[in-house]
Scaffold this active site. Structure first.
Site, short mmCIF file in Angstrom:
data_model
loop_
_atom_site.label_atom_id
_atom_site.label_comp_id
_atom_site.label_asym_id
_atom_site.label_seq_id
_atom_site.Cartn_x
_atom_site.Cartn_y
_atom_site.Cartn_z
N TRP A 276 0.86 -1.21 0.16
CA TRP A 276 -0.12 -0.05 0.23
C TRP A 276 0.94 1.31 -0.03
O TRP A 276 0.26 2.25 0.15
CB TRP A 276 -1.05 0.13 1.06
CG TRP A 276 -0.48 -0.35 2.57
CD1 TRP A 276 -0.84 -1.45 3.22
CD2 TRP A 276 0.28 0.60 3.44
NE1 TRP A 276 -0.06 -1.57 4.38
CE2 TRP A 276 0.67 -0.40 4.56
CE3 TRP A 276 0.67 1.64 3.38
CZ2 TRP A 276 1.42 0.07 5.76
CZ3 TRP A 276 1.42 2.23 4.29
CH2 TRP A 276 1.88 1.21 5.62
N ASP B 187 -7.78 5.59 -9.21
CA ASP B 187 -8.15 4.87 -7.71
C ASP B 187 -8.65 5.73 -6.98
O ASP B 187 -9.00 7.01 -7.18
CB ASP B 187 -6.51 4.90 -7.30
CG ASP B 187 -6.68 4.45 -5.83
OD1 ASP B 187 -7.12 3.02 -5.85
OD2 ASP B 187 -6.29 4.86 -4.82
N GLU C 16 -12.67 3.63 -10.15
CA GLU C 16 -12.80 2.50 -9.12
C GLU C 16 -13.80 3.13 -8.29
O GLU C 16 -13.84 4.15 -7.55
CB GLU C 16 -11.38 2.46 -8.17
CG GLU C 16 -11.67 1.40 -6.86
CD GLU C 16 -10.90 1.45 -5.83
OE1 GLU C 16 -10.62 0.62 -5.19
OE2 GLU C 16 -10.09 2.64 -5.84
#
Length: 442
Positions: free
Chosen positions: A48, A181, A209
């Site tokens: 991440w 994202d 997304e």
């Protein structure tokens, strides 16, 4: 209807992506590859860290700017577009830190890229902000910080111009598309505005997304004017019929009638890098049952399918192995198991699913269907070998076909009426896939 297939090579280096394009993705006719965020991110081993941007310099764990440009060029040369995972909803969290390229930042200050006033912030304090905690409140979802990540004000002209410049730089490098994202956490109109400000003449493929939950304020349809949308519910709805025995027979008619978004707007997948660490119904850890799902994903007529290619993990935070992908040292490379279905899908073209049959006398674990007269698949979800009987209707023209799911090792004859000419065994959790592009004899 999108007839191609793309793959997410999660956490692959630029050099390894280029090699995979040349050795596998291009020859197998994949339409595109999605790569991890290529811009500078915080230092750290966890996966991440790639989603905590420090700058938009193309320097990351995957490699340098030069390596990125070389990868895009080499993939394009073999017919594979590159889709970049773009993180522009937020920047890195923390009071102070440094990026992998040496860029220093402090709390909500990423000079010269962004200052604290470029972020959503408290009315009287540009060093703090509310936190996302109420998904029924549109403003909370789109103007507060997600898990402590400083939320960019994407409605700001300056922020829009900066993002558009980054996207232009990617297009100049030859990129063909973007995954945006955390689009759910950006106002859809603002997202459309920064996309419209790109100066490049290249029109990119864009998908957003958006995780749509029941009764939540953010709806997938808010983004349809600007991008395709990730249909997370596809995995949940289809997965529930694959995980449980006896339910494959209910997979006829997957689409909007199931409450899913329109097919032409949907990006579909079995799992992705987030859900395989969370609520995916099936992942590589589920073995052959995962293969059954991916076979259905690629042969269905719904959405634009994306395969996941990942690495083994026990700790959900774990970063990628320090080795070359697909060498057996921690990399799963599940996409390589379905290469034959990419050409199958191209042969199927825009033909919708037809001739859907449940083959095992109502047990519901074995199905088959056609895509026009161009492609046929039979899927055995059961734990026993199933015999595909002589006389099963395929809609295919007469000829001898390779089964593309066993590397063309076996052939199946189809007679003049479009039916299977001899009994065929389908192994447990296996399938037979035939298409016009894989005819052995006419």
């Amino acid at each position: 209807m999108r007839i191609g297939t793309f793959v997410h090579l999660f956490e692959w280096s630029h050099g390894d992506v280029a090699i995979e394009c040349e050795a596998f993705l291009g020859p197998k006719k994949f339409s595109a590859v999605q790569v991890s965020p290529p811009n500078e991110h915080i230092v750290g081993d966890e996966w991440w860290t790639r989603y905590q941007p420090v700058s938009y310099a193309l320097e990351s764990r995957s490699g340098s700017h030069e390596a990125f440009v070389d990868m895009v060029k080499r993939c394009k040369a073999v017919g594979v577009d590159v889709i970049v995972d773009v993180v522009v909803n937020h920047m890195a969290a923390g009071s102070e830190g440094v990026g992998v390229n040496g860029t220093h930042y402090t709390n909500r200050n990423f000079d010269p890229l962004y200052s604290p006033d470029d972020f959503h912030h408290s009315e009287s304090d540009n060093q703090s902000n509310c936190q996302v905690n109420d998904y029924n409140d549109l403003e909370n979802v789109q103007k507060c910080d997600l898990v402590g990540l400083p939320d960019l004000d994407t409605s700001s002209p300056k922020v829009q111009k900066t993002i558009a410049s980054y996207l232009d730089n990617l297009l100049e490098a030859g990129v063909a598309g973007f995954r945006l994202d955390a689009s759910k956490h950006q106002e859809s109109e603002a997202l459309g505005q920064y996309l419209s400000q790109m100066s490049s003449t290249t029109v990119p493929y864009v998908f957003c997304e958006v995780i749509e939950g029941d009764e939540e304020a953010v709806k997938a349809e808010m983004y349809f004017d600007y991008c395709d949308v990730t249909e997370f519910n596809f995995a949940q709805e289809v997965g529930s019929n694959i995980v449980s025995p006896g339910k494959m027979k209910f997979l006829s008619g997957v689409g909007s009638s199931w409450g899913l978004i329109p097919s032409d707007s949907a990006v579909t997948f079995t799992d992705n890098h987030d859900t395989q660490r969370g609520n995916a119904p099936l992942t590589y850890k589920d073995g052959p049952l995962y293969d059954v799902f991916n076979i259905f994903l690629l042969t269905s007529d719904y959405g634009y399918p994306k395969l996941m290619s990942s690495y083994e993990f026990d700790d959900p935070d774990q970063g990628p192995p320090d080795s070359s992908p697909c060498d057996g040292h921690g990399w799963v490379c599940e996409h390589r198991r379905y290469g034959g279905l990419v050409a199958w899908r191209i042969s199927a073209g825009e033909n919708e699913v037809s001739n859907f049959q449940s083959l095992d006398d109502g047990e519901g674990d074995v199905i088959c269907f056609s895509r026009g007269n161009a492609a046929f698949v039979a899927i055995n979800r059961s734990e026993d070998t199933f015999v595909l009987k002589c006389g099963t209707e395929t809609n295919l023209r007469a000829g001898t076909y390779y089964n593309v799911l066993d590397d063309n090792e076996s052939t199946i004859d189809i007679d003049e009426s479009g039916k299977v000419s001899n009994d065929i065994e389908i192994g447990a959790m296996g399938a037979v896939a035939l298409h016009l592009g894989a005819m052995h004899e006419y």
